[in-house]
Design an enzyme around this catalytic site. Structure first.
Site, PDB file in Angstrom:
ATOM      1  N   TYR A   1      58.737  55.408  16.613  1.00  0.00           N
ATOM      2  CA  TYR A   1      59.631  56.312  17.347  1.00  0.00           C
ATOM      3  C   TYR A   1      59.389  56.254  18.849  1.00  0.00           C
ATOM      4  O   TYR A   1      58.253  56.136  19.306  1.00  0.00           O
ATOM      5  CB  TYR A   1      59.397  57.751  16.896  1.00  0.00           C
ATOM      6  CG  TYR A   1      60.046  58.078  15.576  1.00  0.00           C
ATOM      7  CD1 TYR A   1      61.425  57.986  15.400  1.00  0.00           C
ATOM      8  CD2 TYR A   1      59.265  58.495  14.506  1.00  0.00           C
ATOM      9  CE1 TYR A   1      62.004  58.297  14.184  1.00  0.00           C
ATOM     10  CE2 TYR A   1      59.840  58.810  13.284  1.00  0.00           C
ATOM     11  CZ  TYR A   1      61.219  58.706  13.133  1.00  0.00           C
ATOM     12  OH  TYR A   1      61.791  59.007  11.940  1.00  0.00           O
TER      13      TYR A   1
ATOM     14  N   LYS B   1      39.009  81.790   4.313  1.00  0.00           N
ATOM     15  CA  LYS B   1      40.418  82.071   4.599  1.00  0.00           C
ATOM     16  C   LYS B   1      41.222  80.760   4.658  1.00  0.00           C
ATOM     17  O   LYS B   1      40.635  79.677   4.677  1.00  0.00           O
ATOM     18  CB  LYS B   1      40.505  82.822   5.923  1.00  0.00           C
ATOM     19  CG  LYS B   1      39.807  82.116   7.060  1.00  0.00           C
ATOM     20  CD  LYS B   1      39.172  83.091   8.023  1.00  0.00           C
ATOM     21  CE  LYS B   1      38.608  82.307   9.215  1.00  0.00           C
ATOM     22  NZ  LYS B   1      37.790  83.117  10.083  1.00  0.00           N
TER      23      LYS B   1
HETATM   24  C1  LIG Z   1      36.632  82.637  10.428  1.00  0.00           C
HETATM   25  C2  LIG Z   1      35.619  83.681  10.618  1.00  0.00           C
HETATM   26  C3  LIG Z   1      34.277  83.446  10.284  1.00  0.00           C
HETATM   27  C4  LIG Z   1      33.754  82.079   9.915  1.00  0.00           C
HETATM   28  O1  LIG Z   1      33.645  81.307  11.099  1.00  0.00           O
HETATM   29  P1  LIG Z   1      33.119  79.810  11.119  1.00  0.00           P
HETATM   30  O2  LIG Z   1      33.051  79.478  12.556  1.00  0.00           O
HETATM   31  O3  LIG Z   1      34.122  78.991  10.397  1.00  0.00           O
HETATM   32  O4  LIG Z   1      31.797  79.787  10.440  1.00  0.00           O
HETATM   33  C5  LIG Z   1      33.405  84.520  10.369  1.00  0.00           C
HETATM   34  N1  LIG Z   1      33.824  85.737  10.786  1.00  0.00           N
HETATM   35  C6  LIG Z   1      35.097  85.985  11.137  1.00  0.00           C
HETATM   36  C7  LIG Z   1      35.484  87.349  11.602  1.00  0.00           C
HETATM   37  C8  LIG Z   1      36.035  84.970  11.087  1.00  0.00           C
HETATM   38  O5  LIG Z   1      37.292  85.209  11.469  1.00  0.00           O
END
Ligand SMILES: *Cc1c(COP(=O)(O)O)cnc(C)c1O
Length: 393
Positions: free
Chosen positions: A271, A49
């Protein structure tokens, strides 16, 4: 795919634009290591994702497909469509956030499988997808203690008793998600495992999937038929236990030196004049800032340390407040003065310590990197393989 060689001519014709260096060889090795770890009877799905955690969904998707991955998870249907166009028709793509009325055409067009997270999402999916025989299969997500997305106990009761609805849904995967997987000692892990088994027994659905990448290190009972690896594909320090971390880091943000200068004791930098030089120091101004994913929380002031980059193999601390397009580094301790265009490396092998020094987590660092950077994909050779004694002539 070209082998990575250091760019020795950087200062002769350098660019002021930051570069994200992404090691697809390491990505592939990480996938193979996780697959070796769970064994060939367990599928390693890729959770890619958020544009593959910032690395680029297309190149990452293709590389993982090439490594044998045939199950992918994304967060939104839009991400699913991009991935489908990249990897073709022979892989399953699950959409974690679940179906919503306005996204349904994407599911149908790109053959995406929704993760059903609530009774309401099941209703939305059934009422918007028309004829059952043309409806893509779905996954059921059980909440086992995170209280984020997932079917509640009440949802499970309602759905498991509704045979007609289940028949129309065609669930082909049942999953849940661990809240505390990086911490082996957490009692949450076993509690969620028990709840998952109990809830899954109400639905005759296979495969089952519980573990994310840190969950893989919790061992066999957590693997079921599929694990969902995300961070472990891209990074090394995914659990709190160093011995369990079998993968390697894959991403560095490279920022070019645009100017160096010497500041006198008592002068202020950047800044808010957030940093006052306690003694004379040499600083480098590099061409990447918070718009490139270096968090403002990596800033330092004269009384609080911040994050750092790496130059000439050494840590160089961030000085003052990180700006939108620029960051200042204290290079007083470097052996030789950097040339314009020399690179300062952020994250890379320091991903975890950089994230900690910035008050955040590796996941957030990765997903924010590189919206403006050039992406330089390369493929490193990696550590030498053990000699293969079988089949030698
Ligand atoms: C993001 C996600 C994963 C992967 O998790 P990692 O900790 O990056 O390995 C797996 N399952 C779900 C439901 C997620 O949202």
């Amino acid at each position: 795919m070209s082998r990575h060689t250091p760019d020795k001519t950087a200062s002769a014709a350098y660019s002021a634009r930051p570069t994200l260096k992404i090691d697809l060889g390491a990505l592939k090795r990480n996938y193979m290591r996780l697959q070796d770890n769970v064994g060939r009877h367990v599928k390693v799905a890729a959770s890619i994702k958020a544009n593959a955690y910032g690395l680029g969904a297309e190149r990452v998707g293709k590389t993982l497909y090439g490594a044998g991955c045939r199950n992918f998870f994304v967060a939104t249907a839009g991400e699913g469509k991009i991935l489908r166009n990249t990897i073709g028709d022979t892989a399953s793509i699950y959409v974690l956030n679940g179906p919503a009325p306005r996204d349904i055409s994407l599911y149908n067009g790109a053959e995406l499988k929704p993760v059903i997270n609530s009774f309401e999402q099941a209703q939305v999916w059934l009422s918007t997808t028309g004829e059952a025989r043309r409806r893509p299969a779905c996954a059921l997500h059980i909440d086992t203690g995170m209280n984020r997305l997932g079917l509640t106990d009440e949802d499970i009761d309602r759905l498991s008793r509704n045979k007609k609805m289940l028949e129309q849904l065609v669930p082909m995967l049942i999953m849940s998600h661990l809240a505390c997987a990086p911490d082996k000692t957490s009692s949450m892990n076993a509690a969620q495992l028990a709840r998952f088994k109990k809830a899954a027994a109400r639905f005759p659905v296979m495969p089952m999937s519980l573990a994310n990448s840190p969950g893989i290190a919790l061992g066999k009972p957590y693997h079921f038929q599929m694990v969902r690896a995300g961070l472990g594909l891209f990074a090394k320090d995914i659990t709190n236990n160093a011995d369990d971390n079998i993968t390697e880091n894959t991403v560095s943000l490279m920022a070019p030196v645009l100017q160096t200068r010497v500041v006198k004791k008592g002068e202020s930098l950047g800044y808010n004049a957030a940093y006052i030089a306690p003694h004379p120091m040499t600083i480098a101004i590099v061409g990447a800032g918070y718009a490139d994913g270096i968090p403002v929380t990596a800033s330092s002031s004269h009384n609080a340390l911040g994050g750092f980059a790496r130059m000439q193999g050494k840590h160089v601390p961030i000085i003052g407040r990180v700006s939108m397009d620029l960051t200042m580094l204290n290079i007083t301790d470097l052996r030789r003065p950097p040339q314009l265009g020399d690179w300062a490396e952020f994250a890379g092998r320091d991903l975890l310590s950089f994230a900690k020094a910035s008050g955040t987590i590796p996941y957030e660092i990765l997903t924010r990197l590189g919206s403006r950077s050039r992406r330089d994909y390369f493929s490193s050779d990696g550590p030498p393989r053990k000699p293969n004694k079988i089949g030698r002539s």
